[in-house]
Scaffold this motif. Sequence first.
Motif, PDB file in Angstrom:
ATOM      1  N   ARG A 195      -3.190  -0.794   2.515  1.00 10.74           N
ATOM      2  CA  ARG A 195      -3.733   0.510   2.882  1.00 10.74           C
ATOM      3  C   ARG A 195      -2.857   1.665   2.418  1.00 10.74           C
ATOM      4  NH1 ARG A 195      -5.260   2.394   9.075  1.00 10.74           N
ATOM      5  NH2 ARG A 195      -6.410   4.301   8.510  1.00 10.74           N
ATOM      6  N   HIS A 196      -3.490   2.597   1.721  1.00  9.08           N
ATOM      7  CA  HIS A 196      -2.837   3.813   1.215  1.00  9.08           C
ATOM      8  C   HIS A 196      -1.773   3.526   0.145  1.00  9.08           C
ATOM      9  CE1 HIS A 196      -4.981   5.792   4.365  1.00  9.08           C
ATOM     10  NE2 HIS A 196      -4.189   5.379   5.336  1.00  9.08           N
ATOM     11  N   GLU A 197      -1.701   2.273  -0.351  1.00  8.22           N
ATOM     12  CA  GLU A 197      -0.661   1.950  -1.323  1.00  8.22           C
ATOM     13  C   GLU A 197      -1.217   1.428  -2.641  1.00  8.22           C
ATOM     14  OE1 GLU A 197       2.594  -0.362   0.227  1.00  8.22           O
ATOM     15  OE2 GLU A 197       2.502   0.622   2.184  1.00  8.22           O
ATOM     16  N   TRP A 198      -2.077   0.394  -2.598  1.00  9.94           N
ATOM     17  CA  TRP A 198      -2.626  -0.147  -3.836  1.00  9.94           C
ATOM     18  C   TRP A 198      -3.895  -0.939  -3.542  1.00  9.94           C
ATOM     19  CZ3 TRP A 198      -3.032  -5.459  -3.982  1.00  9.94           C
ATOM     20  CH2 TRP A 198      -2.201  -6.181  -3.106  1.00  9.94           C
ATOM     21  N   LEU A 232      14.239   4.753 -10.188  1.00 11.16           N
ATOM     22  CA  LEU A 232      13.034   4.718 -11.005  1.00 11.16           C
ATOM     23  C   LEU A 232      11.837   4.773 -10.067  1.00 11.16           C
ATOM     24  CD1 LEU A 232      15.312   3.388 -12.773  1.00 11.16           C
ATOM     25  CD2 LEU A 232      13.494   2.113 -13.909  1.00 11.16           C
ATOM     26  N   PRO A 233      11.262   5.960  -9.849  1.00  8.93           N
ATOM     27  CA  PRO A 233      10.160   6.096  -8.888  1.00  8.93           C
ATOM     28  C   PRO A 233       8.844   5.557  -9.428  1.00  8.93           C
ATOM     29  CG  PRO A 233      10.610   8.203  -9.926  1.00  8.93           C
ATOM     30  CD  PRO A 233      11.651   7.252 -10.438  1.00  8.93           C
ATOM     31  N   LEU A 234       8.089   4.888  -8.547  1.00  2.21           N
ATOM     32  CA  LEU A 234       6.759   4.385  -8.874  1.00  2.21           C
ATOM     33  C   LEU A 234       5.749   5.224  -8.094  1.00  2.21           C
ATOM     34  CD1 LEU A 234       7.452   0.537  -8.625  1.00  2.21           C
ATOM     35  CD2 LEU A 234       7.523   1.991 -10.676  1.00  2.21           C
ATOM     36  N   LEU A 235       4.914   5.949  -8.806  1.00  2.00           N
ATOM     37  CA  LEU A 235       4.017   6.923  -8.188  1.00  2.00           C
ATOM     38  C   LEU A 235       2.612   6.370  -8.034  1.00  2.00           C
ATOM     39  CD1 LEU A 235       3.640   9.849  -7.185  1.00  2.00           C
ATOM     40  CD2 LEU A 235       3.099  10.494  -9.542  1.00  2.00           C
ATOM     41  N   GLY A 236       2.108   6.382  -6.801  1.00  2.00           N
ATOM     42  CA  GLY A 236       0.713   6.048  -6.550  1.00  2.00           C
ATOM     43  C   GLY A 236       0.427   4.559  -6.547  1.00  2.00           C
ATOM     44  N   ASP A 237      -0.839   4.225  -6.716  1.00  2.00           N
ATOM     45  CA  ASP A 237      -1.339   2.849  -6.717  1.00  2.00           C
ATOM     46  C   ASP A 237      -0.671   2.063  -7.846  1.00  2.00           C
ATOM     47  OD1 ASP A 237      -2.966   0.547  -7.356  1.00  2.00           O
ATOM     48  OD2 ASP A 237      -4.608   1.438  -6.237  1.00  2.00           O
ATOM     49  N   CYS A 238       0.055   0.994  -7.498  1.00  2.00           N
ATOM     50  CA  CYS A 238       0.828   0.278  -8.512  1.00  2.00           C
ATOM     51  C   CYS A 238      -0.066  -0.450  -9.515  1.00  2.00           C
ATOM     52  CB  CYS A 238       1.805  -0.688  -7.854  1.00  2.00           C
ATOM     53  SG  CYS A 238       1.054  -2.084  -6.990  1.00  2.00           S
ATOM     54  N   VAL A 239      -1.251  -0.870  -9.093  1.00  2.00           N
ATOM     55  CA  VAL A 239      -2.171  -1.534 -10.021  1.00  2.00           C
ATOM     56  C   VAL A 239      -2.642  -0.550 -11.087  1.00  2.00           C
ATOM     57  CG1 VAL A 239      -4.379  -2.763 -10.245  1.00  2.00           C
ATOM     58  CG2 VAL A 239      -2.901  -3.184  -8.247  1.00  2.00           C
ATOM     59  N   GLN A 240      -3.025   0.636 -10.647  1.00  2.00           N
ATOM     60  CA  GLN A 240      -3.492   1.656 -11.587  1.00  2.00           C
ATOM     61  C   GLN A 240      -2.336   2.225 -12.415  1.00  2.00           C
ATOM     62  OE1 GLN A 240      -6.762   1.988 -12.056  1.00  2.00           O
ATOM     63  NE2 GLN A 240      -6.809   0.358 -10.512  1.00  2.00           N
ATOM     64  N   LEU A 241      -1.151   2.258 -11.822  1.00  2.00           N
ATOM     65  CA  LEU A 241       0.022   2.740 -12.561  1.00  2.00           C
ATOM     66  C   LEU A 241       0.289   1.851 -13.774  1.00  2.00           C
ATOM     67  CD1 LEU A 241       2.452   4.713 -12.647  1.00  2.00           C
ATOM     68  CD2 LEU A 241       3.700   3.076 -11.224  1.00  2.00           C
ATOM     69  N   TRP A 242       0.173   0.533 -13.585  1.00  2.00           N
ATOM     70  CA  TRP A 242       0.368  -0.406 -14.697  1.00  2.00           C
ATOM     71  C   TRP A 242      -0.718  -0.207 -15.757  1.00  2.00           C
ATOM     72  CZ3 TRP A 242       4.195  -2.858 -16.636  1.00  2.00           C
ATOM     73  CH2 TRP A 242       4.032  -3.984 -17.453  1.00  2.00           C
ATOM     74  N   LYS A 243      -1.923   0.053 -15.326  1.00  2.00           N
ATOM     75  CA  LYS A 243      -3.024   0.254 -16.266  1.00  2.00           C
ATOM     76  C   LYS A 243      -2.809   1.517 -17.100  1.00  2.00           C
ATOM     77  CE  LYS A 243      -7.226  -0.691 -15.045  1.00  2.00           C
ATOM     78  NZ  LYS A 243      -8.568  -0.675 -14.396  1.00  2.00           N
ATOM     79  N   LEU A 281      22.959  -4.040 -10.331  1.00  2.00           N
ATOM     80  CA  LEU A 281      22.035  -4.556  -9.332  1.00  2.00           C
ATOM     81  C   LEU A 281      20.766  -3.703  -9.352  1.00  2.00           C
ATOM     82  CD1 LEU A 281      21.142  -6.199  -6.830  1.00  2.00           C
ATOM     83  CD2 LEU A 281      22.510  -4.610  -5.434  1.00  2.00           C
ATOM     84  N   PHE A 282      19.641  -4.331  -9.656  1.00  2.00           N
ATOM     85  CA  PHE A 282      18.340  -3.671  -9.605  1.00  2.00           C
ATOM     86  C   PHE A 282      17.636  -4.108  -8.326  1.00  2.00           C
ATOM     87  CE2 PHE A 282      19.436  -3.255 -13.976  1.00  2.00           C
ATOM     88  CZ  PHE A 282      18.656  -2.257 -14.547  1.00  2.00           C
ATOM     89  N   LEU A 283      17.409  -3.168  -7.419  1.00  2.00           N
ATOM     90  CA  LEU A 283      16.643  -3.434  -6.199  1.00  2.00           C
ATOM     91  C   LEU A 283      15.211  -2.986  -6.453  1.00  2.00           C
ATOM     92  CD1 LEU A 283      19.152  -2.108  -3.508  1.00  2.00           C
ATOM     93  CD2 LEU A 283      18.786  -4.480  -4.228  1.00  2.00           C
ATOM     94  N   VAL A 284      14.269  -3.914  -6.321  1.00  2.00           N
ATOM     95  CA  VAL A 284      12.884  -3.625  -6.681  1.00  2.00           C
ATOM     96  C   VAL A 284      12.005  -3.750  -5.444  1.00  2.00           C
ATOM     97  CG1 VAL A 284      10.938  -4.243  -8.174  1.00  2.00           C
ATOM     98  CG2 VAL A 284      13.309  -4.508  -8.998  1.00  2.00           C
ATOM     99  N   ALA A 285      11.269  -2.674  -5.157  1.00  2.00           N
ATOM    100  CA  ALA A 285      10.330  -2.650  -4.030  1.00  2.00           C
ATOM    101  C   ALA A 285       9.037  -2.011  -4.529  1.00  2.00           C
ATOM    102  CB  ALA A 285      10.917  -1.869  -2.858  1.00  2.00           C
ATOM    103  N   GLY A 286       8.304  -2.775  -5.320  1.00  2.00           N
ATOM    104  CA  GLY A 286       7.122  -2.218  -5.978  1.00  2.00           C
ATOM    105  C   GLY A 286       5.840  -2.960  -5.715  1.00  2.00           C
ATOM    106  N   GLY A 287       5.736  -3.674  -4.585  1.00  2.00           N
ATOM    107  CA  GLY A 287       4.530  -4.430  -4.308  1.00  2.00           C
ATOM    108  C   GLY A 287       4.286  -5.460  -5.403  1.00  2.00           C
ATOM    109  N   PRO A 288       3.029  -5.773  -5.696  1.00  2.00           N
ATOM    110  CA  PRO A 288       2.738  -6.763  -6.743  1.00  2.00           C
ATOM    111  C   PRO A 288       3.285  -6.363  -8.117  1.00  2.00           C
ATOM    112  CG  PRO A 288       0.791  -6.332  -5.415  1.00  2.00           C
ATOM    113  CD  PRO A 288       1.808  -5.312  -5.005  1.00  2.00           C
TER     114      PRO A 288
END
Length: 262
Positions: free
Chosen positions: A43-46, A151-162, A183-190
Amino acid sequence: MTQDFRKDFDELLDLFDSGKPFAFARYNDGEASILANQPIGCRHEWQYRPGKDLHFRSSLRESLRVRDDRYFYGLPSWDMSPWMHDLVRGLTIAELDRLTFAALFANGNHDRFLEEFVPRLRRRDRPILFVGNARLSRRRLEETLGISDFLPLLGDCVQLWKRRERELLDLLDLKASLARGALFLVAGGPLGKILIHALWKVSTENVYLDVGSALDPLLFEKPTRAYHRDPANRAVIPCWKPDGESAAATQTAEPHPKEQPS
């Protein structure tokens, strides 16, 4: 990895303390649903839409195909969903000793993650790059984790990749190719799993850790998942597929799992 929830946490902690480069990517119910081409979202993420986001699914599936003894995968637990466990395990080519639980930092290990892992993340003996939600402030990340880059990830991650796949890959190439022992800490959902795969292809000389929502209480200063606020949820100890359990026991319908969030 031994597929024991407590012991695998200890093993990953020891690996982190060793300073050796490795990657850990976690595939839970959201990723399993995408791989099964089922509609799913947070909800509200992707949001993943079957038939419309198949390139995202193929990128996610490809991220499970790494042959390297320093690349570890977290899978949905058998008790949460047998069919999800079998699906993700069937799509990876990793040996059993590189497989553990997707919820390794959640549920019954979450308190240990905050008490034992987080202090280690804060040590300033290596550069820390955070890949995650654009709503987070860099200042908060610097104060909480001592990051050196964001490295900010903006908005819906599925659409961001598209929309921005090439741009993201070029940016990851820049960051990973110039880093040594970072050290890369990744919190980007799928999407985070796809990005860890891309980072590893650029450089195997860093640590890439899929922290998911485990750091949310510190970064957002509030709980965002049930295991953050519910003591009963934090007492859950997920289980691996029992020896001798037949594949025929695996369900094919959409499950109603216990929460083991990303």
